[in-house]
Design a protein around this motif. Structure first.
Motif, PDB file in Angstrom:
ATOM      1  N   GLN A 156       0.836  -1.186   0.000  1.00 47.35           N
ATOM      2  CA  GLN A 156       0.000   0.000   0.000  1.00 47.35           C
ATOM      3  C   GLN A 156       0.874   1.239   0.000  1.00 47.35           C
ATOM      4  O   GLN A 156       1.946   1.267   0.603  1.00 47.35           O
ATOM      5  N   THR A 157       0.388   2.277  -0.674  1.00 47.07           N
ATOM      6  CA  THR A 157       1.055   3.573  -0.692  1.00 47.07           C
ATOM      7  C   THR A 157       0.005   4.625  -0.365  1.00 47.07           C
ATOM      8  O   THR A 157      -1.132   4.546  -0.828  1.00 47.07           O
ATOM      9  N   MET A 158       0.387   5.612   0.429  1.00 52.29           N
ATOM     10  CA  MET A 158      -0.525   6.682   0.764  1.00 52.29           C
ATOM     11  C   MET A 158       0.185   8.018   0.585  1.00 52.29           C
ATOM     12  O   MET A 158       1.333   8.171   1.012  1.00 52.29           O
ATOM     13  N   VAL A 159      -0.487   8.936  -0.073  1.00 50.18           N
ATOM     14  CA  VAL A 159       0.036  10.285  -0.256  1.00 50.18           C
ATOM     15  C   VAL A 159      -0.945  11.232   0.424  1.00 50.18           C
ATOM     16  O   VAL A 159      -2.112  11.318   0.014  1.00 50.18           O
ATOM     17  N   ALA A 160      -0.499  11.903   1.468  1.00 51.42           N
ATOM     18  CA  ALA A 160      -1.340  12.864   2.184  1.00 51.42           C
ATOM     19  C   ALA A 160      -1.001  14.264   1.694  1.00 51.42           C
ATOM     20  O   ALA A 160       0.162  14.655   1.660  1.00 51.42           O
ATOM     21  N   MET A 161      -2.032  14.993   1.301  1.00 52.08           N
ATOM     22  CA  MET A 161      -1.865  16.357   0.785  1.00 52.08           C
ATOM     23  C   MET A 161      -2.715  17.295   1.634  1.00 52.08           C
ATOM     24  O   MET A 161      -3.522  16.838   2.438  1.00 52.08           O
ATOM     25  N   ASP A 162      -2.534  18.588   1.463  1.00 51.73           N
ATOM     26  CA  ASP A 162      -3.337  19.556   2.207  1.00 51.73           C
ATOM     27  C   ASP A 162      -4.822  19.391   1.933  1.00 51.73           C
ATOM     28  O   ASP A 162      -5.647  19.547   2.812  1.00 51.73           O
ATOM     29  N   GLU A 163      -5.170  19.099   0.691  1.00 58.04           N
ATOM     30  CA  GLU A 163      -6.578  19.071   0.288  1.00 58.04           C
ATOM     31  C   GLU A 163      -7.083  17.687  -0.097  1.00 58.04           C
ATOM     32  O   GLU A 163      -8.040  17.560  -0.841  1.00 58.04           O
ATOM     33  N   GLY A 164      -6.440  16.641   0.385  1.00 60.30           N
ATOM     34  CA  GLY A 164      -6.918  15.299   0.104  1.00 60.30           C
ATOM     35  C   GLY A 164      -5.823  14.268   0.265  1.00 60.30           C
ATOM     36  O   GLY A 164      -4.689  14.590   0.614  1.00 60.30           O
ATOM     37  N   SER A 165      -6.182  13.030   0.019  1.00 64.88           N
ATOM     38  CA  SER A 165      -5.231  11.923   0.100  1.00 64.88           C
ATOM     39  C   SER A 165      -5.456  10.987  -1.067  1.00 64.88           C
ATOM     40  O   SER A 165      -6.570  10.886  -1.594  1.00 64.88           O
ATOM     41  N   VAL A 166      -4.395  10.291  -1.456  1.00 65.41           N
ATOM     42  CA  VAL A 166      -4.480   9.257  -2.477  1.00 65.41           C
ATOM     43  C   VAL A 166      -3.904   7.983  -1.873  1.00 65.41           C
ATOM     44  O   VAL A 166      -2.813   7.999  -1.305  1.00 65.41           O
ATOM     45  N   PHE A 167      -4.658   6.913  -1.979  1.00 71.06           N
ATOM     46  CA  PHE A 167      -4.236   5.602  -1.490  1.00 71.06           C
ATOM     47  C   PHE A 167      -4.122   4.675  -2.685  1.00 71.06           C
ATOM     48  O   PHE A 167      -4.990   4.675  -3.557  1.00 71.06           O
ATOM     49  N   VAL A 168      -3.082   3.877  -2.724  1.00 72.82           N
ATOM     50  CA  VAL A 168      -2.898   2.883  -3.785  1.00 72.82           C
ATOM     51  C   VAL A 168      -2.589   1.556  -3.109  1.00 72.82           C
ATOM     52  O   VAL A 168      -1.701   1.487  -2.262  1.00 72.82           O
ATOM     53  N   MET A 169      -3.335   0.517  -3.485  1.00 75.44           N
ATOM     54  CA  MET A 169      -3.140  -0.805  -2.905  1.00 75.44           C
ATOM     55  C   MET A 169      -3.030  -1.823  -4.031  1.00 75.44           C
ATOM     56  O   MET A 169      -3.787  -1.774  -4.996  1.00 75.44           O
ATOM     57  N   SER A 170      -2.084  -2.739  -3.882  1.00 77.41           N
ATOM     58  CA  SER A 170      -1.884  -3.790  -4.869  1.00 77.41           C
ATOM     59  C   SER A 170      -2.986  -4.830  -4.780  1.00 77.41           C
ATOM     60  O   SER A 170      -3.440  -5.173  -3.691  1.00 77.41           O
ATOM     61  N   ILE A 171      -3.394  -5.313  -5.960  1.00 76.06           N
ATOM     62  CA  ILE A 171      -4.317  -6.433  -6.055  1.00 76.06           C
ATOM     63  C   ILE A 171      -3.479  -7.618  -6.525  1.00 76.06           C
ATOM     64  O   ILE A 171      -2.508  -7.459  -7.235  1.00 76.06           O
ATOM     65  N   HIS A 227      -9.067   8.297  -4.130  1.00 72.86           N
ATOM     66  CA  HIS A 227      -8.828   9.719  -3.855  1.00 72.86           C
ATOM     67  C   HIS A 227      -9.838  10.107  -2.785  1.00 72.86           C
ATOM     68  O   HIS A 227     -11.047   9.921  -2.975  1.00 72.86           O
ATOM     69  N   ALA A 228      -9.360  10.625  -1.650  1.00 70.71           N
ATOM     70  CA  ALA A 228     -10.229  10.879  -0.505  1.00 70.71           C
ATOM     71  C   ALA A 228     -10.145  12.321  -0.025  1.00 70.71           C
ATOM     72  O   ALA A 228      -9.197  13.046  -0.336  1.00 70.71           O
ATOM     73  N   GLU A 229     -11.138  12.699   0.766  1.00 72.43           N
ATOM     74  CA  GLU A 229     -11.214  14.024   1.376  1.00 72.43           C
ATOM     75  C   GLU A 229     -10.055  14.200   2.362  1.00 72.43           C
ATOM     76  O   GLU A 229      -9.544  13.222   2.911  1.00 72.43           O
ATOM     77  N   PRO A 230      -9.658  15.451   2.628  1.00 69.75           N
ATOM     78  CA  PRO A 230      -8.539  15.677   3.550  1.00 69.75           C
ATOM     79  C   PRO A 230      -8.830  15.235   4.984  1.00 69.75           C
ATOM     80  O   PRO A 230      -7.915  14.852   5.704  1.00 69.75           O
ATOM     81  N   ASP A 231     -10.081  15.250   5.404  1.00 72.53           N
ATOM     82  CA  ASP A 231     -10.415  14.883   6.778  1.00 72.53           C
ATOM     83  C   ASP A 231     -10.909  13.442   6.901  1.00 72.53           C
ATOM     84  O   ASP A 231     -11.529  13.075   7.897  1.00 72.53           O
ATOM     85  N   CYS A 232     -10.610  12.616   5.916  1.00 73.79           N
ATOM     86  CA  CYS A 232     -11.061  11.220   5.944  1.00 73.79           C
ATOM     87  C   CYS A 232     -10.360  10.459   7.064  1.00 73.79           C
ATOM     88  O   CYS A 232      -9.302  10.856   7.544  1.00 73.79           O
ATOM     89  N   ASP A 233     -10.959   9.373   7.477  1.00 72.93           N
ATOM     90  CA  ASP A 233     -10.332   8.473   8.436  1.00 72.93           C
ATOM     91  C   ASP A 233      -9.494   7.492   7.618  1.00 72.93           C
ATOM     92  O   ASP A 233     -10.026   6.567   6.992  1.00 72.93           O
ATOM     93  N   MET A 234      -8.196   7.690   7.606  1.00 73.53           N
ATOM     94  CA  MET A 234      -7.307   6.904   6.753  1.00 73.53           C
ATOM     95  C   MET A 234      -7.369   5.414   7.077  1.00 73.53           C
ATOM     96  O   MET A 234      -7.290   4.580   6.176  1.00 73.53           O
ATOM     97  N   SER A 235      -7.510   5.085   8.336  1.00 74.90           N
ATOM     98  CA  SER A 235      -7.547   3.666   8.698  1.00 74.90           C
ATOM     99  C   SER A 235      -8.823   3.000   8.183  1.00 74.90           C
ATOM    100  O   SER A 235      -8.793   1.834   7.772  1.00 74.90           O
ATOM    101  N   VAL A 236      -9.941   3.716   8.164  1.00 75.81           N
ATOM    102  CA  VAL A 236     -11.188   3.168   7.638  1.00 75.81           C
ATOM    103  C   VAL A 236     -11.064   2.946   6.132  1.00 75.81           C
ATOM    104  O   VAL A 236     -11.477   1.904   5.604  1.00 75.81           O
ATOM    105  N   ILE A 237     -10.481   3.903   5.433  1.00 79.38           N
ATOM    106  CA  ILE A 237     -10.313   3.752   3.987  1.00 79.38           C
ATOM    107  C   ILE A 237      -9.379   2.587   3.681  1.00 79.38           C
ATOM    108  O   ILE A 237      -9.672   1.748   2.825  1.00 79.38           O
ATOM    109  N   ALA A 238      -8.264   2.497   4.396  1.00 76.37           N
ATOM    110  CA  ALA A 238      -7.331   1.390   4.171  1.00 76.37           C
ATOM    111  C   ALA A 238      -7.992   0.041   4.459  1.00 76.37           C
ATOM    112  O   ALA A 238      -7.790  -0.928   3.718  1.00 76.37           O
ATOM    113  N   TYR A 239      -8.793  -0.028   5.505  1.00 78.25           N
ATOM    114  CA  TYR A 239      -9.497  -1.270   5.850  1.00 78.25           C
ATOM    115  C   TYR A 239     -10.443  -1.687   4.721  1.00 78.25           C
ATOM    116  O   TYR A 239     -10.458  -2.846   4.298  1.00 78.25           O
ATOM    117  N   HIS A 240     -11.252  -0.737   4.232  1.00 82.58           N
ATOM    118  CA  HIS A 240     -12.210  -1.058   3.173  1.00 82.58           C
ATOM    119  C   HIS A 240     -11.517  -1.378   1.849  1.00 82.58           C
ATOM    120  O   HIS A 240     -12.014  -2.206   1.078  1.00 82.58           O
TER     121      HIS A 240
END
Length: 163
Positions: A98-113, A122-135
Motif C-alpha cells: 500500500q502507498t498513501m500520499v497525504a496532501m493539504d486538500e486530500g489523500s491518495v491511497f494505492v493498494m496492490s491487487i 482519492h479521498a477528502e482531507p479529513d477522511c479516516d485513513m484507517s477506515v479507507i485502508a481497511y475497506h
C-alpha cells in the motif's frame, strides 16, 4: 460508475462493479476510485463527486477530483504504483502492499491487487485513513481472485466502449 451498465457483462465483472460501488457508497470521505491493470489501463472507476449535483463540486474553495476525474486518477494510480514498485526493487523491500500520499486538500491511497492490478482511492482531507485502508483491503481480498485475465479483458473493453 463510469463503466457501462451490467448488460452483457459476466457475473464476475458485474460483481466487481458492485464491490466498487459499495466501496464508494459505504466509506465516508471517498471522492473517486479507480482500478487499473498492471499495464496501466483503467478497468473500473467510480466518481461519486461527478454523480452529485455539479454545483457542489463547482463551489469556490472546494476541490473536486483530479481534472478529467476517473482517467486522471487511473493515470496517477498507475504512476504511483510504478514508482513505488521501482523504489521497493532498488531497496530490496519486497512487494509493495500500500502507498498513501497525504496532501493539504486530500489523500491518495494505492493498494496492490494480487494479479498486479492496483486499486486507487482519492479521498477528502479529513477522511479516516484507517477506515479507507481497511475497506480497500476488503475490496482487494474479495476482488483479487475474481480479476482473471478474461475478466480484465472484458472490463477493459467495457471501459473503451464508454469513451
Amino acid at each position: 460508475m463510469t463503466a457501462t451498465g451490467t448488460y452483457g457483462l459476466s457475473s464476475e465483472a458485474r460483481n466487481l462493479q458492485w464491490l466498487l460501488g459499495n466501496l464508494v457508497e459505504e466509506v465516508p470521505g471517498v471522492r473517486s476510485v479507480a482500478v487499473v491493470s498492471s499495464d496501466g489501463l483503467m478497468l473500473l472507476s467510480s466518481d461519486p463527486a461527478a454523480q452529485q449535483n455539479a454545483t457542489v463540486a463547482a463551489e469556490p474553495g472546494r476541490p473536486g477530483g483530479p481534472r478529467g476525474s476517473s482517467a486522471d486518477l487511473a493515470t496517477i494510480v498507475s504512476g504511483i504504483g510504478s514508482l513505488t514498485i521501482g523504489a521497493a526493487r532498488l531497496m530490496d523491500g519486497g512487494g509493495v502492499k500500500q502507498t498513501m500520499v497525504a496532501m493539504d486538500e486530500g489523500s491518495v491511497f494505492v493498494m496492490s491487487i494480487s494479479d498486479g492490478s492496483l486499486l486507487g482511492v482519492h479521498a477528502e482531507p479529513d477522511c479516516d485513513m484507517s477506515v479507507i485502508a481497511y475497506h480497500m483491503a476488503l475490496f482487494v481480498g474479495r476482488a483479487g481472485h475474481v480479476l482473471t485475465p478474461e475478466v480484465r479483458s472484458e472490463l477493459r473493453k467495457s471501459m473503451e466502449s464508454t469513451q
